[in-house]
Enzyme design. Structure first.
Site, PDB file in Angstrom:
ATOM      1  N   LYS A  76      14.509  90.449   8.210  1.00  0.00           N
ATOM      2  CA  LYS A  76      15.019  89.082   8.143  1.00  0.00           C
ATOM      3  C   LYS A  76      14.876  88.478   9.538  1.00  0.00           C
ATOM      4  CE  LYS A  76      19.162  86.424   6.772  1.00  0.00           C
ATOM      5  NZ  LYS A  76      20.513  86.490   6.187  1.00  0.00           N
ATOM      6  N   SER A 151      21.572  83.682   2.119  1.00  0.00           N
ATOM      7  CA  SER A 151      20.556  83.243   3.047  1.00  0.00           C
ATOM      8  C   SER A 151      19.372  84.208   3.178  1.00  0.00           C
ATOM      9  CB  SER A 151      21.176  83.055   4.439  1.00  0.00           C
ATOM     10  OG  SER A 151      21.688  84.268   4.928  1.00  0.00           O
ATOM     11  N   SER A 175      25.180  86.829   1.492  1.00  0.00           N
ATOM     12  CA  SER A 175      23.745  86.599   1.689  1.00  0.00           C
ATOM     13  C   SER A 175      22.819  87.783   1.463  1.00  0.00           C
ATOM     14  CB  SER A 175      23.500  86.064   3.099  1.00  0.00           C
ATOM     15  OG  SER A 175      23.803  84.701   3.136  1.00  0.00           O
TER      16      SER A 175
HETATM   17  N1  GLN Z   1      26.366  81.112   1.468  1.00  0.00           N
HETATM   18  C1  GLN Z   1      27.339  81.463   2.463  1.00  0.00           C
HETATM   19  C2  GLN Z   1      27.281  80.471   3.598  1.00  0.00           C
HETATM   20  O1  GLN Z   1      26.500  79.560   3.518  1.00  0.00           O
HETATM   21  C3  GLN Z   1      27.103  82.865   2.949  1.00  0.00           C
HETATM   22  C4  GLN Z   1      25.961  82.960   3.878  1.00  0.00           C
HETATM   23  C5  GLN Z   1      25.782  84.344   4.417  1.00  0.00           C
HETATM   24  O2  GLN Z   1      26.279  85.310   3.861  1.00  0.00           O
HETATM   25  N2  GLN Z   1      25.089  84.428   5.521  1.00  0.00           N
HETATM   26  O3  GLN Z   1      27.991  80.583   4.548  1.00  0.00           O
END
Ligand code: GLN
Length: 485
Positions: A76, A151, A175
């Site tokens: 990532k 994400s 995410s």
């Molecule tokens: N969707 C959540 C956010 O936007 C979690 C994102 C994540 O786990 N990095 O904060």
């Protein structure tokens, strides 16, 4: 070769059925022809990949190979990689080349993996659909009009499309698990502190945790084995031995106590998703598990608490991007204030700015007690709910996400609708617990994920439970049309 799991590839490499160079070339060719449709990769590291593959082949020939030697993976783009751009999905870091490797990157390299490139993601990991990336959205290989989740959407889509057998992700509020669910793969968010955060660009430091994403639980076990463990460079990493995850995979499930939190099955859950989760739970009963009802009474507060705590931490973490030391700098600033304002104004996207504003507000002197302090108090209650549940059961099960993958653009204008896609995952991060998502069927031809939550440092049990299921079900072996052969 791309059809094989990491465990199968490792066997093929050891039996000399193919070399790591051949495998790497085959996957690079697949990325070249197929990634244009998906946009999973921000950077492909062709030359360094082939050099690493040649090294791996030499090690294999000398009989010095470990279980990951010669296995191609991708990172990532939130993990710093020495000499290779680390963008974090943001214009702010579009030109950033880290002078060092993240601990996770270094450990996976030492384990012999071959890095094929860096994967697309929501900007600074803020998002649930991969639509906030500066590099454009990633598409879900099961249906290109839908999102892959976020994400870690690039990681999930690349594994699902068989461009790579495994990847890393990070999970602050879901995410790893939510994109794993949307793309029909297996993803594990470890206990907070199990995997080093050193060199992993910070979003919300008390919630962020890196973990593996692959097709099977067995593959996640192999990746986690390399990633996990104490790191003196990360003061929140925990000094505690790392168990043998692969050895724990085969344990019997007879007597396993599964708790179904009733709050996971209420309003807003798609009925098709609910039915597939119930079917999966019934499979576990056949394997000898017993199912109990449990309650996590503060669940409904987890999304509002998260959207105070995470923005508060992000507003502090992202203060470092000031156009001075690294990252994007605006053209011809008039003075220092102009440099700060325009560099941040031009370098960050809308969602990141929204979070910085919310977080700065929540931490301001007049509102700290009302928002941040209150959120931290409720966070403790959420953690206590889980501890009460784990006094009675070994694992908790429920849906990873209330729906299957939604359509591109469908929620981007409505932040609240977007935030609710993590309604079942966020509490786990607030409590610091480990959890994974495995595919358990399809609704309208899109994958559905089962979330399995464990007590602190119970990753071995989670992988064991998921692996036993994957021996009697084959959802994790299905490939999206157009990416199977
Ligand atoms: N969707 C959540 C956010 O936007 C979690 C994102 C994540 O786990 N990095 O904060």
């Amino acid at each position: 070769m791309h059809r094989k799991t990491i465990a199968e590839l490792a066997q093929g490499l050891r039996r000399r059925e193919f070399s790591s160079v051949e495998l790497t070339e085959a996957l690079l060719a697949r990325i070249r022809t197929l990634d244009g449709q998906l946009n999973c990769f921000v950077t492909v590291t062709e030359d360094t990949a082939l050099a690493a593959a040649r090294d791996a082949d030499a090690r294999l020939a000398r009989g010095e190979a470990g279980p990951l030697t010669g296995i191609p993976i991708a990172q990532k783009d939130i993990f710093c990689t020495e000499g290779i751009r680390t963008s974090c999905g943001s214009r702010m870091l579009d030109n950033f080349v880290a002078p060092y490797d993240a601990t996770v990157v270094e450990r996976l390299r030492q384990a012999g993996t071959v890095l094929l490139g860096k994967l697309n993601m929501d900007e600074f990991a803020m998002g649930s659909s991969n639509e906030t990336s500066y590099y454009g959205p990633v598409r879900n290989p099961w249906d290109p009009d839908t999102v892959p989740g976020g994400s870690s959407g690039g990681s999930a889509a690349a594994v699902a499309a068989r461009l790579i057998p495994g990847a890393t992700g990070t999970d602050t509020g879901g995410s790893i698990r939510q994109p794993a669910s949307f793309c029909g793969i297996t993803g594990l968010k470890p206990t907070y502190g199990r995997v080093s955060r050193w060199g992993m660009i910070a979003f919300a430091s008390s919630l962020d945790q890196g973990g593996p994403m692959a097709r099977s639980a067995e593959d996640c076990a192999l990746l986690l084995q390399a990633m996990a463990g104490f790191d003196p460079k990360d003061s929140t990493s925990v000094e505690r031995p790392v168990p043998d995850y692969a050895a724990a995979l085969e344990g019997e499930l007879a007597g396993l106590r599964i708790g179904l939190p009733r709050e996971f099955f209420g309003d807003g859950l798609d009925p098709d998703v609910a039915r597939l989760i119930q079917d999966a739970v019934a499979e576990f009963e056949k394997l000898g598990a017993q199912v109990l009802d449990v309650s996590l009474p503060h669940m409904a507060l987890s999304v509002p608490v998260y959207y105070v705590v995470a923005p508060a931490e992000c507003s502090s973490n992202l203060a470092r991007y000031d156009g001075v030391r690294f990252g994007y700098r605006c053209q011809d600033p008039k003075d220092l204030a102009d440099l700060y304002l325009r560099s941040r104004g031009e370098g960050f996207g809308a969602e990141v700015k929204r979070r910085i504003l919310i977080g700065t507000y929540a931490l301001s002197a007049g509102y700290y007690d009302a928002y941040y302090l209150k959120a931290q108090q409720i966070r403790r209650l959420i953690r206590d709910d889980f501890q009460r549940a784990f006094a009675e059961v070994d694992v908790l099960m429920g849906p990873t996400s209330p729906t299957v993958a939604f359509r591109l653009g469908e929620r981007s204008a409505d932040p609240i609708a977007m935030y609710l896609s993590d309604i079942y995952t966020i509490a786990v991060n607030l409590a610091g617990l480990p959890a994974l998502s495995i595919p358990v069927g399809f609704s309208r031809q899109l994958p559905v994920g089962l979330q399995i939550i464990g007590n602190y440092f119970d990753e071995a049990r989670l992988l064991n439970v998921a692996h036993r299921y994957q021996q009697v079900a084959d959802w994790h072996r299905q490939a999206p049309a157009g990416f199977a052969d």
